[in-house]
Design an enzyme around this catalytic site. Structure first.
Site, PDB file in Angstrom:
ATOM      1  N   GLY A   6       2.127   2.515  11.044  1.00  0.00           N
ATOM      2  CA  GLY A   6       3.107   3.597  10.921  1.00  0.00           C
ATOM      3  C   GLY A   6       3.776   3.996  12.226  1.00  0.00           C
ATOM      4  O   GLY A   6       4.358   5.076  12.325  1.00  0.00           O
TER       5      GLY A   6
ATOM      6  N   SER B  39       3.022  -1.682  10.671  1.00  0.00           N
ATOM      7  CA  SER B  39       4.469  -1.677  10.954  1.00  0.00           C
ATOM      8  C   SER B  39       5.168  -2.992  10.605  1.00  0.00           C
ATOM      9  O   SER B  39       6.097  -3.409  11.292  1.00  0.00           O
ATOM     10  CB  SER B  39       4.737  -1.310  12.420  1.00  0.00           C
ATOM     11  OG  SER B  39       4.297   0.009  12.678  1.00  0.00           O
TER      12      SER B  39
ATOM     13  N   HIS C 119      -9.774   1.433   4.526  1.00  0.00           N
ATOM     14  CA  HIS C 119      -8.525   1.644   5.271  1.00  0.00           C
ATOM     15  C   HIS C 119      -8.768   2.651   6.400  1.00  0.00           C
ATOM     16  O   HIS C 119      -9.515   3.613   6.223  1.00  0.00           O
ATOM     17  CB  HIS C 119      -7.428   2.134   4.323  1.00  0.00           C
ATOM     18  CG  HIS C 119      -6.080   2.093   4.962  1.00  0.00           C
ATOM     19  ND1 HIS C 119      -5.657   3.056   5.838  1.00  0.00           N
ATOM     20  CD2 HIS C 119      -5.085   1.181   4.891  1.00  0.00           C
ATOM     21  CE1 HIS C 119      -4.448   2.742   6.279  1.00  0.00           C
ATOM     22  NE2 HIS C 119      -4.070   1.602   5.713  1.00  0.00           N
TER      23      HIS C 119
ATOM     24  N   LYS D  73       0.088   4.226  -0.404  1.00  0.00           N
ATOM     25  CA  LYS D  73      -0.605   5.423   0.112  1.00  0.00           C
ATOM     26  C   LYS D  73      -0.371   6.592  -0.860  1.00  0.00           C
ATOM     27  O   LYS D  73      -0.373   6.368  -2.064  1.00  0.00           O
ATOM     28  CB  LYS D  73      -0.162   5.703   1.553  1.00  0.00           C
ATOM     29  CG  LYS D  73      -0.313   4.445   2.432  1.00  0.00           C
ATOM     30  CD  LYS D  73      -0.155   4.677   3.894  1.00  0.00           C
ATOM     31  CE  LYS D  73      -0.344   3.351   4.633  1.00  0.00           C
ATOM     32  NZ  LYS D  73      -0.293   3.491   6.083  1.00  0.00           N
TER      33      LYS D  73
ATOM     34  N   GLU E 239      -5.839  -4.618  10.802  1.00  0.00           N
ATOM     35  CA  GLU E 239      -4.868  -3.544  10.967  1.00  0.00           C
ATOM     36  C   GLU E 239      -5.190  -2.745  12.219  1.00  0.00           C
ATOM     37  O   GLU E 239      -5.952  -1.766  12.157  1.00  0.00           O
ATOM     38  CB  GLU E 239      -4.915  -2.605   9.763  1.00  0.00           C
ATOM     39  CG  GLU E 239      -4.560  -3.258   8.453  1.00  0.00           C
ATOM     40  CD  GLU E 239      -3.898  -2.267   7.504  1.00  0.00           C
ATOM     41  OE1 GLU E 239      -2.765  -2.535   7.094  1.00  0.00           O
ATOM     42  OE2 GLU E 239      -4.508  -1.225   7.222  1.00  0.00           O
TER      43      GLU E 239
ATOM     44  N   ASN F 239       0.861  -1.185   0.000  1.00  0.00           N
ATOM     45  CA  ASN F 239       0.000   0.000   0.000  1.00  0.00           C
ATOM     46  C   ASN F 239       0.896   1.234   0.000  1.00  0.00           C
ATOM     47  O   ASN F 239       1.407   1.625   1.045  1.00  0.00           O
ATOM     48  CB  ASN F 239      -0.900  -0.035   1.248  1.00  0.00           C
ATOM     49  CG  ASN F 239      -1.794   1.184   1.349  1.00  0.00           C
ATOM     50  OD1 ASN F 239      -1.913   1.957   0.400  1.00  0.00           O
ATOM     51  ND2 ASN F 239      -2.434   1.362   2.504  1.00  0.00           N
TER      52      ASN F 239
ATOM     53  N   GLU G 110      -7.081   5.028   7.500  1.00  0.00           N
ATOM     54  CA  GLU G 110      -6.767   6.430   7.199  1.00  0.00           C
ATOM     55  C   GLU G 110      -7.938   7.115   6.504  1.00  0.00           C
ATOM     56  O   GLU G 110      -8.143   8.321   6.663  1.00  0.00           O
ATOM     57  CB  GLU G 110      -5.473   6.505   6.363  1.00  0.00           C
ATOM     58  CG  GLU G 110      -4.257   6.246   7.250  1.00  0.00           C
ATOM     59  CD  GLU G 110      -3.057   5.659   6.551  1.00  0.00           C
ATOM     60  OE1 GLU G 110      -2.999   5.651   5.305  1.00  0.00           O
ATOM     61  OE2 GLU G 110      -2.147   5.188   7.271  1.00  0.00           O
TER      62      GLU G 110
HETATM   63  P1  PGA Z   1       2.522   0.638   7.791  1.00  0.00           P
HETATM   64  O1  PGA Z   1       1.055   0.807   7.141  1.00  0.00           O
HETATM   65  O2  PGA Z   1       3.089  -0.649   7.235  1.00  0.00           O
HETATM   66  O3  PGA Z   1       3.278   1.845   7.329  1.00  0.00           O
HETATM   67  O4  PGA Z   1       2.331   0.575   9.262  1.00  0.00           O
HETATM   68  C1  PGA Z   1       0.198  -0.280   7.006  1.00  0.00           C
HETATM   69  C2  PGA Z   1      -1.099   0.167   6.402  1.00  0.00           C
HETATM   70  O5  PGA Z   1      -1.615   1.228   6.747  1.00  0.00           O
HETATM   71  O6  PGA Z   1      -1.658  -0.519   5.538  1.00  0.00           O
END
Ligand code: PGA
Length: 243
Positions: A166, A198, A86, A10, A160, A8, A88
């Site tokens: 993150g 992460s 997601h 982003k 998640e 991903n 976010e």
């Molecule tokens: P990350 O993000 O690996 O940077 O923690 C995972 C995600 O949001 O899909």
């Protein structure tokens, strides 16, 4: 069944040139690359072994929906998978379970393979509410999909935990395995459950070695081709337990 790694990206990288380079260097089997919308087609052109995914879609077929992207447009660009719900988008854009349910319905109806994201916040986690939150999300997000569709489509869910995304602090893999079992109880025994939050090449094996965990959804670490290729290599050493 082989395990699946989803990259991903982003809202990265900043240019088409960088996106094409990253795609070319990350192109391995067992990987789904999800670039930003403007780069989809060109990134797809670079992928010979990896598959193409999108980070979102809209629930209507076409029409006056400024800024949105339809399932048919994604399919036309060569997209096979789509991330839906997601955290976010839930947090920054107020995306609700009702919207997510409609997006899931559209993805399944058009033959895109949805990757539904669920997970609890830090406060919910601390209050011991993780299970209840995930059950509630799944029930609402899958409410417009009928059981036979799920069986045919082989649903993918990404667990998640929001506090792990993150932050450099992943979930405890033992906890993830329990969550996978819970998700399969609600969404069906065929559901493939990925872990996200992460994941790096250094900790991926802690998750991927578990037969219950179907793969990983990787954010930050997917922006480095060497890192994501290492994660895919680890995933290829293990297989998913099929129920
Ligand atoms: P990350 O993000 O690996 O940077 O923690 C995972 C995600 O949001 O899909």
């Amino acid at each position: 069944m082989p395990k699946l790694i989803v990259a991903n990206w982003k809202m990265n990288p900043g240019s088409l040139k960088e996106a094409k380079k990253l795609a070319k260097e990350s192109d391995v089997g067992g990987l789904v690359v999800c670039p930003p919308f403007p780069f989809l087609e060109e990134v797809g052109g670079e992928l010979k072994k990896a598959e193409l995914g999108a980070q979102d879609l809209f629930w209507e077929e076409k029409g006056a929906y400024t800024g949105e992207v339809s399932a048919l447009q994604l399919k036309d660009a060569g997209v096979k998978y789509v991330i839906i719900g997601h955290s976010e988008r839930r947090q920054n854009l107020g995306e609700t379970d009702e919207m997510i349910a409609k997006k899931m319905e559209m993805a399944v109806a058009t033959g895109l393979r949805p990757i539904l994201c669920v997970g609890e916040t830090k406060n919910e986690h601390a209050a011991g509410k993780a299970n209840a939150v995930v059950i509630q999300q799944l029930k609402k997000d899958l409410s417009l999909i009928r059981n036979w569709q799920l069986e045919i489509r082989n649903l993918i869910v990404a667990y998640e935990p929001i506090w792990a995304i993150g932050t450099g602090t992943p979930d405890d893999p033992g906890n993830t395995v329990k969550m996978v079992e819970l998700i399969r109880e609600i969404a069906g025994p065929e559901t493939q459950v990925l872990y996200g939050g992460s994941v790096t090449a250094a900790n991926a094996e802690n998750f991927l070695k578990h037969k219950e965990i179907a793969g990983a959804l990787v954010g930050g670490a997917s922006l480095k081709s060497e890192e994501i290729k290492k994660i895919v290599k680890i995933a290829n050493r293990y297989r998913l337990l099929e129920k």
